[in-house]
Design a protein around this motif. Sequence first.
Motif, PDB file in Angstrom:
ATOM      1  N   CYS A   8       8.915  11.802  -4.969  1.00  0.00           N
ATOM      2  CA  CYS A   8       7.471  12.047  -4.971  1.00  0.00           C
ATOM      3  C   CYS A   8       6.889  11.757  -3.587  1.00  0.00           C
ATOM      4  O   CYS A   8       7.145  10.706  -3.004  1.00  0.00           O
ATOM      5  N   CYS A  10       3.573  11.615  -2.801  1.00  0.00           N
ATOM      6  CA  CYS A  10       2.122  11.436  -2.987  1.00  0.00           C
ATOM      7  C   CYS A  10       1.511  10.493  -1.949  1.00  0.00           C
ATOM      8  O   CYS A  10       0.294  10.423  -1.816  1.00  0.00           O
ATOM      9  N   HIS A  14       6.578   3.751  -3.340  1.00  0.00           N
ATOM     10  CA  HIS A  14       7.438   3.761  -4.522  1.00  0.00           C
ATOM     11  C   HIS A  14       8.599   2.815  -4.259  1.00  0.00           C
ATOM     12  O   HIS A  14       9.430   3.089  -3.401  1.00  0.00           O
ATOM     13  N   CYS A 208      -0.496   8.171  -8.221  1.00  0.00           N
ATOM     14  CA  CYS A 208       0.758   8.909  -8.088  1.00  0.00           C
ATOM     15  C   CYS A 208       0.870   9.888  -9.261  1.00  0.00           C
ATOM     16  O   CYS A 208       1.020   9.466 -10.401  1.00  0.00           O
TER      17      CYS A 208
HETATM   18 ZN   LIG Z   1       4.186   9.277  -6.182  1.00  0.00          ZN
END
Ligand SMILES: [Zn+2]
Length: 391
Positions: A8, A10, A14, A208
Amino acid sequence: MNNTLGACDCGAVHHPLTVEKIAVGEHALDQELPAYVKAASFQKVAVICDETTEQIAGKKLMAILHEKAEAASVKLEANAAGDVTADEKTLVSALIGIPLDTDVLIAAGAGTIHDIVRFCAFQRGIPFISVPTAPSVDGFTSAGAPLILKGKKQTIQTTAPIALFADLELLRKAPQKMIAAGFGDMLGKVTSLADWEISRLLADEPYCPAAAAITKEALEQCLLRIDDIAAKTREGIEKLMESLIISGLVMLVLDHSRPASGGEHHLSHYLEMKALENQKRQVLHGAKVGCAAIMLADIYRSLTETTWSDEHAEKTVRSAYENLPAGETMEGWMRRVGGPVSLEELDVDEHLLTEALAHAHHLRDRYTGLKIINQYGLLPEMRQNVKHERG
Ligand SMILES: [Zn+2]
Ligand SMILES: [Zn+2]
């Protein structure tokens, strides 16, 4: 989860998952757990349980582990009200009970035992293994331990488990009210996910989309199997447990609880603090969360039909809340699994409810619908739309 969230982009942080092994199944306890302990070369294990979970899991674990490692059992005692609480007294007696050369702890119990063990593992600088005895909460894999220190609840950053073994046959024997509480904690995602959108759009809080999608999927998996969960079928309990674990792992990856905790959790925490202050026996976390989510869904929906001073906020609120299920629909779901549907049913009177609705949003510096109704002075109007008594 590592793959989806790892990929991801975003912009949010993470964290890689540090949980090495998660087993949900028929032989999680009698086969997979001892194999893991052996493979990890743990020599001295301490199993932490209480009177109830000793019977359900503690004794079984001692027998299973016997051949693989040296095992000690530490039994936690309930307070005068009959609850095992994560307070100083229990924490110290747990630490005293754990033999000094122990190299791994096993939490055999539900949420509170996990919080106690999390703290002990962190203090001793050793890992712990999670063995849930009921699918009652989504916090088994969490790193934060909500502890009761000097009579007040405080969440201390500790450590997440290195492994989790959930035995389905054992979980199926959990009392209905604990299963309903787990379902209630998942039902809370209806409002928490909507609140997370609000906090992103109106307060620019970290968001997210991949994490939101995973949590939503976990909620939907539960809603698809309400009757199976109610009947405690293998599949139903498996899905509920998996959903709770997934929700917990998402929080661990993000290192915050926004996807899983919104206004409904703030109300629940507020009521818990009040119960603590008044020395009342605690109600299961997921029961409070589920009832609060049912009530808030109606409040949030009525918020979309209200006009007030801020046009942008009004529009955003509409997009985030207009598709929420009606409180009545959620009430039907909760009833099917045999859980409570209103805070009144949990002994919260009108006065306390009004107080909670007005003040719970101060507990966390997080933007939610609950904050909005207070910020814009909409509480009295919304309050009329709240159905305290249900069913
Ligand atoms: Zn994310
Ligand atoms: Zn929760």
